[in-house]
Design an enzyme around this catalytic site. Sequence first.
Site, PDB file in Angstrom:
ATOM      1  N   ARG A 165       0.745  -0.877  -0.244  1.00 54.67           N
ATOM      2  CA  ARG A 165       0.053  -0.204   0.429  1.00 54.67           C
ATOM      3  C   ARG A 165       1.048   1.710  -0.083  1.00 54.67           C
ATOM      4  O   ARG A 165       2.699   0.796   0.649  1.00 54.67           O
ATOM      5  CB  ARG A 165      -1.320   0.260   0.947  1.00 54.67           C
ATOM      6  CG  ARG A 165      -1.767  -1.214   1.010  1.00 54.67           C
ATOM      7  CD  ARG A 165      -3.140  -0.868   2.062  1.00 54.67           C
ATOM      8  NE  ARG A 165      -3.516  -2.019   2.571  1.00 54.67           N
ATOM      9  CZ  ARG A 165      -4.228  -2.507   1.822  1.00 54.67           C
ATOM     10  NH1 ARG A 165      -4.968  -1.168   1.076  1.00 54.67           N
ATOM     11  NH2 ARG A 165      -5.649  -3.530   1.948  1.00 54.67           N
ATOM     12  N   ASP A 191      -9.651   1.264  -5.357  1.00 56.46           N
ATOM     13  CA  ASP A 191     -10.136   2.993  -6.513  1.00 56.46           C
ATOM     14  C   ASP A 191      -8.657   3.335  -5.537  1.00 56.46           C
ATOM     15  O   ASP A 191      -7.790   4.190  -6.677  1.00 56.46           O
ATOM     16  CB  ASP A 191     -11.091   3.200  -5.626  1.00 56.46           C
ATOM     17  CG  ASP A 191     -10.974   3.435  -4.286  1.00 56.46           C
ATOM     18  OD1 ASP A 191     -10.295   2.321  -3.558  1.00 56.46           O
ATOM     19  OD2 ASP A 191     -12.130   3.161  -3.075  1.00 56.46           O
ATOM     20  N   ASP A 221     -14.428  -6.095  -1.978  1.00 56.35           N
ATOM     21  CA  ASP A 221     -15.390  -5.464  -1.539  1.00 56.35           C
ATOM     22  C   ASP A 221     -16.525  -5.741  -2.806  1.00 56.35           C
ATOM     23  O   ASP A 221     -17.509  -4.590  -2.350  1.00 56.35           O
ATOM     24  CB  ASP A 221     -15.427  -4.267  -0.809  1.00 56.35           C
ATOM     25  CG  ASP A 221     -14.227  -4.184   0.426  1.00 56.35           C
ATOM     26  OD1 ASP A 221     -14.153  -5.326   0.835  1.00 56.35           O
ATOM     27  OD2 ASP A 221     -14.135  -3.309   1.245  1.00 56.35           O
ATOM     28  N   GLY A 265     -15.652  -5.664   4.004  1.00 54.81           N
ATOM     29  CA  GLY A 265     -16.953  -4.354   3.669  1.00 54.81           C
ATOM     30  C   GLY A 265     -16.811  -3.295   4.355  1.00 54.81           C
ATOM     31  O   GLY A 265     -17.266  -3.346   5.587  1.00 54.81           O
ATOM     32  N   TYR A 377      -8.891 -13.172   6.390  1.00 54.55           N
ATOM     33  CA  TYR A 377      -7.572 -13.872   5.349  1.00 54.55           C
ATOM     34  C   TYR A 377      -7.649 -14.837   4.568  1.00 54.55           C
ATOM     35  O   TYR A 377      -7.021 -15.299   3.837  1.00 54.55           O
ATOM     36  CB  TYR A 377      -6.226 -12.841   6.358  1.00 54.55           C
ATOM     37  CG  TYR A 377      -6.509 -12.541   6.613  1.00 54.55           C
ATOM     38  CD1 TYR A 377      -5.728 -10.769   6.045  1.00 54.55           C
ATOM     39  CD2 TYR A 377      -6.605 -11.722   8.295  1.00 54.55           C
ATOM     40  CE1 TYR A 377      -5.611  -9.622   6.645  1.00 54.55           C
ATOM     41  CE2 TYR A 377      -6.470 -10.697   8.500  1.00 54.55           C
ATOM     42  CZ  TYR A 377      -6.447  -9.368   7.607  1.00 54.55           C
ATOM     43  OH  TYR A 377      -5.826  -8.126   8.316  1.00 54.55           O
TER      44      TYR A 377
END
EC number: 2.7.1.11
Length: 540
Positions: A165, A191, A221, A265, A377
């Site tokens: 990330r 996104d 998600d 979610g 996970y």
Amino acid sequence: MASSDSDSQLKIVHGEAGYILEDVPHFSDYIPNLRTFPNPLRSNPAYSVVKQYFVHMDDTVPQKVVVHKDGPRGVHFRRAGPRQKVYFNSDDVHACIVTCGGLCPGLNTVIREIVCGLSYMYGVNKVLGIDGGYRGFYSKNTITLTPKVVNDIHKRGGTILGTSRGGHDTSKIVDSIQDRGINQVYIIGGDGTQRGAAVIYEEVRRRGLKVAIAGIPKTIDNDIPVIDKSFGFDTAVEEAQRAINAAHVEAESIENGIGVVKLMGRYSGFIAMYATLASRDVDCCLIPESPFYLEGKGGLFEFIEKRLKENGHMVIVIAEGAGQDLLTESMQAMDEKDASGNKLLQDVGLWISHKIKDHFARKNKMAINLKYIDPTYMIRAIPSNASDNVYCTLLAQSAVHGAMAGYTGFTVGLVNGRHTYIPFNRIIERQNKVVITDRMWARLLSSTNQPSFLSPKDYDEAKKAEQAPTQLLEGDNCNDVDGAEKTEEPPTQLLDGDNCNDVDEAEKTEQLPTQLLEGDNLKYEQESGSHAGNGTKTEN
């Protein structure tokens, strides 16, 4: 058609009857006098028996299937697939692939099919894997990818390229692309990753580089807008059934048993909703989009008591982002974020399990036995199922076709059952969420027979938040599964659809190849030099 003013991220074309095409950028928009080449698929044995293997230059896909007879035709996106002319000589292509963000089933399948698509369809031999997400561009970490290297990676979970990330430094990334001589970049991520891809495209365009930036949207998600669904979602829903089934077995095997399952979610409850509908063993589903409360008349605790008295057991599915407002009221709020900028959520599954136990301990009405399961996970790490494997394959091939045809600054995705090229700005403008005032959520409430937990004030706020009606029944991107309500025939097979004649007949008919994939019977305009993006002629 008349084209309106556009910038580098938004090309709008208006047509008759309210037709709007939100087009994607093309090399010809900012690089003049580009050379084109015949598409190698003309001589590809795999496509030799397919008459209609080029997508018509005017093919578009509507964002909405359901329209009114007097209404405008609405927004369309450019249809994905190979064009008659390509803007790269196969020997000159130097492609790279990068995966960013969290894990998701299907990542390795997408990597494999990009490599195999470039090699088998277009004869490209130079493909690099960027190791470790965006920071791998400037950390000099690369993996040489060939069809042999990626042959069986689709059978494994995770990503062979590694991921991370954050780490997005636009200048360093584009410098690395230039230094390595890369001219096609395939970016797989959610996104946040696609937002980073849009910035990379802008910098590439500013420098006037002939580098195609193509995105493949990834989010387990299913919270990316416009597209029908993201890859890995079907696998996640299927795997979630195992956790729900385990919770149900535990709950029904003991007196007043309660099984609590927390599913993914963060902001969108699609996995929880569809897993609940698929399971039929769930008594209550809680998602971020639908507020709920614990105490008092009509609250969650009252419903649990009622269901335990009726059935002797119950199963609760809760999305990780649900109830965060309640949780922060009783615990110290945390404003920490991960490297991608996402707020770190507290464990609502563990919290609600303790709350349920404390409530019944205080009430001293009945003894309960609660089991809490968090399969997050386990779900993220598994290989994709058959459905997602097919989807990943077609997404990867569509991205390759688009990059070779000179399109850039786009994300590939399924819109109403058809593969399309979508501008980055449409993918990153908002998050896709369950519309709780839609019929799909009503169907779930009918299936579980749970209360909505919505007060009249909550309902009014939900209606106001819904700015405009979107997809019929289920919100923005979830197509209806009722056969009677379908208004469009499903897409046919990639290579052997309605219009794929046998070899003998193909040899007898000397027509130019036309439509790809889905058999729409639109004739390809015989302009050997026509550019498939905007209809302007480009000489070889």
